[in-house]
Write a protein that holds these residues in place. Sequence first.
Motif, PDB file in Angstrom:
ATOM      1  N   GLU A  97       0.839  -1.187   0.000  1.00 18.70           N
ATOM      2  CA  GLU A  97       0.000   0.000   0.000  1.00 18.70           C
ATOM      3  C   GLU A  97       0.880   1.245   0.000  1.00 18.70           C
ATOM      4  OE1 GLU A  97      -3.439   2.024   2.924  1.00 18.70           O
ATOM      5  OE2 GLU A  97      -2.537   0.097   3.423  1.00 18.70           O
ATOM      6  N   PHE A  98       0.607   2.183  -0.889  1.00 19.60           N
ATOM      7  CA  PHE A  98       1.352   3.434  -0.914  1.00 19.60           C
ATOM      8  C   PHE A  98       0.412   4.547  -1.357  1.00 19.60           C
ATOM      9  CE2 PHE A  98       1.717   1.914  -5.248  1.00 19.60           C
ATOM     10  CZ  PHE A  98       1.821   3.037  -6.049  1.00 19.60           C
ATOM     11  N   GLY A  99       0.889   5.786  -1.262  1.00 24.25           N
ATOM     12  CA  GLY A  99       0.054   6.913  -1.670  1.00 24.25           C
ATOM     13  C   GLY A  99       0.403   8.174  -0.927  1.00 24.25           C
ATOM     14  N   PRO A 153      -0.945  -3.639 -10.707  1.00 21.50           N
ATOM     15  CA  PRO A 153      -1.877  -2.654 -10.163  1.00 21.50           C
ATOM     16  C   PRO A 153      -1.273  -1.918  -8.969  1.00 21.50           C
ATOM     17  CG  PRO A 153      -2.934  -4.797 -10.442  1.00 21.50           C
ATOM     18  CD  PRO A 153      -1.465  -5.008 -10.630  1.00 21.50           C
ATOM     19  N   ALA A 154      -1.722  -0.696  -8.756  1.00 19.18           N
ATOM     20  CA  ALA A 154      -1.298   0.117  -7.612  1.00 19.18           C
ATOM     21  C   ALA A 154      -2.446   0.181  -6.613  1.00 19.18           C
ATOM     22  CB  ALA A 154      -0.921   1.519  -8.071  1.00 19.18           C
ATOM     23  N   LEU A 155      -2.158  -0.195  -5.364  1.00 15.94           N
ATOM     24  CA  LEU A 155      -3.155  -0.144  -4.295  1.00 15.94           C
ATOM     25  C   LEU A 155      -2.858   1.086  -3.454  1.00 15.94           C
ATOM     26  CD1 LEU A 155      -3.294  -3.942  -3.353  1.00 15.94           C
ATOM     27  CD2 LEU A 155      -4.424  -2.690  -5.203  1.00 15.94           C
ATOM     28  N   LEU A 156      -3.715   2.105  -3.588  1.00 20.09           N
ATOM     29  CA  LEU A 156      -3.364   3.447  -3.129  1.00 20.09           C
ATOM     30  C   LEU A 156      -4.103   3.877  -1.869  1.00 20.09           C
ATOM     31  CD1 LEU A 156      -3.165   5.403  -6.508  1.00 20.09           C
ATOM     32  CD2 LEU A 156      -1.351   4.211  -5.254  1.00 20.09           C
ATOM     33  N   ILE A 204      -8.329   2.525  -5.378  1.00 26.59           N
ATOM     34  CA  ILE A 204      -8.282   3.612  -4.394  1.00 26.59           C
ATOM     35  C   ILE A 204      -8.864   3.043  -3.109  1.00 26.59           C
ATOM     36  CG2 ILE A 204      -8.933   5.976  -3.845  1.00 26.59           C
ATOM     37  CD1 ILE A 204      -7.128   5.615  -6.352  1.00 26.59           C
ATOM     38  N   HIS A 205      -7.980   2.695  -2.190  1.00 25.89           N
ATOM     39  CA  HIS A 205      -8.372   2.035  -0.946  1.00 25.89           C
ATOM     40  C   HIS A 205      -9.225   2.949  -0.075  1.00 25.89           C
ATOM     41  CE1 HIS A 205      -8.046   0.485   3.086  1.00 25.89           C
ATOM     42  NE2 HIS A 205      -7.113   1.355   3.443  1.00 25.89           N
ATOM     43  N   ALA A 206     -10.253   2.364   0.529  1.00 25.35           N
ATOM     44  CA  ALA A 206     -11.118   3.087   1.474  1.00 25.35           C
ATOM     45  C   ALA A 206     -11.600   4.403   0.881  1.00 25.35           C
ATOM     46  CB  ALA A 206     -10.393   3.328   2.798  1.00 25.35           C
ATOM     47  N   PHE A 207     -12.130   4.335  -0.343  1.00 25.41           N
ATOM     48  CA  PHE A 207     -12.538   5.567  -1.021  1.00 25.41           C
ATOM     49  C   PHE A 207     -13.551   6.338  -0.178  1.00 25.41           C
ATOM     50  CE2 PHE A 207     -15.440   7.949  -3.733  1.00 25.41           C
ATOM     51  CZ  PHE A 207     -14.531   8.830  -4.292  1.00 25.41           C
ATOM     52  N   ALA A 208     -13.272   7.637   0.006  1.00 26.79           N
ATOM     53  CA  ALA A 208     -14.168   8.493   0.784  1.00 26.79           C
ATOM     54  C   ALA A 208     -14.285   9.871   0.154  1.00 26.79           C
ATOM     55  CB  ALA A 208     -13.678   8.610   2.222  1.00 26.79           C
ATOM     56  N   ARG A 210     -12.399   7.159 -14.693  1.00 28.08           N
ATOM     57  CA  ARG A 210     -11.882   7.477 -16.029  1.00 28.08           C
ATOM     58  C   ARG A 210     -10.448   6.996 -16.196  1.00 28.08           C
ATOM     59  NH1 ARG A 210     -14.119  12.940 -15.184  1.00 28.08           N
ATOM     60  NH2 ARG A 210     -16.150  13.083 -16.219  1.00 28.08           N
ATOM     61  N   LEU A 211      -9.689   7.006 -15.115  1.00 24.65           N
ATOM     62  CA  LEU A 211      -8.299   6.559 -15.145  1.00 24.65           C
ATOM     63  C   LEU A 211      -8.175   5.042 -15.046  1.00 24.65           C
ATOM     64  CD1 LEU A 211      -6.880   9.364 -12.837  1.00 24.65           C
ATOM     65  CD2 LEU A 211      -6.153   8.967 -15.203  1.00 24.65           C
ATOM     66  N   GLY A 212      -9.307   4.350 -14.932  1.00 19.49           N
ATOM     67  CA  GLY A 212      -9.303   2.892 -14.881  1.00 19.49           C
ATOM     68  C   GLY A 212      -9.250   2.294 -13.493  1.00 19.49           C
ATOM     69  N   PHE A 213      -9.276   3.127 -12.449  1.00 21.95           N
ATOM     70  CA  PHE A 213      -9.157   2.630 -11.078  1.00 21.95           C
ATOM     71  C   PHE A 213     -10.496   2.141 -10.542  1.00 21.95           C
ATOM     72  CE2 PHE A 213      -5.087   4.502 -11.334  1.00 21.95           C
ATOM     73  CZ  PHE A 213      -4.324   3.952 -10.323  1.00 21.95           C
ATOM     74  N   LYS A 214     -10.411   1.123  -9.679  1.00 23.71           N
ATOM     75  CA  LYS A 214     -11.558   0.671  -8.919  1.00 23.71           C
ATOM     76  C   LYS A 214     -11.567   1.386  -7.571  1.00 23.71           C
ATOM     77  CE  LYS A 214     -12.360  -2.276 -12.174  1.00 23.71           C
ATOM     78  NZ  LYS A 214     -13.351  -1.924 -13.217  1.00 23.71           N
TER      79      LYS A 214
END
Length: 257
Positions: A97-99, A129-132, A156-160, A171-175
């Motif tokens: 995990e990074f970001g 994949p990048a887990l952000l 995008i982890h824990a999207f809020a 649009r960038l392809g991220f879940k």
Amino acid sequence: MRLIDTHTHLDFPDFDADRTRLLDNAAARGVERMVVLGVFQGNFQRVWDLACADRRLVAALGLHPIYLDQHRPEHVLELRQWLERLRGDRRLCAVGEFGLDYYVETLDRQRQQDLFEAQMQMACDFQLPALLHVRRSHAQVIATLKRYKPSRAGVIHAFAGSYEEAREYIRLGFKLGLGGAATWPQALRLRKTIARLPLDSVVLETDAPDMAPAMFPGVRNSPEHLPEIAAALASVMAVDVEVLADASTRNALALFD
């Protein structure tokens, strides 16, 4: 119901006493696979050992911004060496995990950005994949992703964030990783945003042992709780829980190959 927990920290000592029992119970409840994420150089080997020991686990390795003061330049090099050594091994599924974390004001933002970009480059170089981790930093993360344009995107982890930010990530392809936070009734803005998300844009996660859902307040979070989290989120999204579970699992399988 088949589920994949796309974000856990099952290597943490919180699980040392009952990890095997927990994994068996989660599997019995339909949680077939779990992603375990590394967060600093010192736990890479532990994460990898877990993935090698149990076929239900897959590993991701990264340098988390919260541990910024622990990271050293040589750790970035070591991460690249790990990725090179494990290239093509299906037990390694992502970088993370990074970001960026702008919530903790004492974390130097330029150092965070440098570390973020170094790992984004690795995700691109190794086509992983990048887990952000993104906390109060959506604008900067989105701007950075637009420059890198990773071919495998990520989560995008824990999207809020807002609905507008969600659309930018999609649009960038991220879940968008959804978990315990949106199960709390007071998370009004987040719940309104989640209700508008397309099913092909989301994956489910627990962030175990953190981010306990509303139905398990104040306890250690666990992949065992993912069915209840899925049911609560399905209610917010006005779909059947089986529909959400199928979509999340399909999305995760496509993302992690």
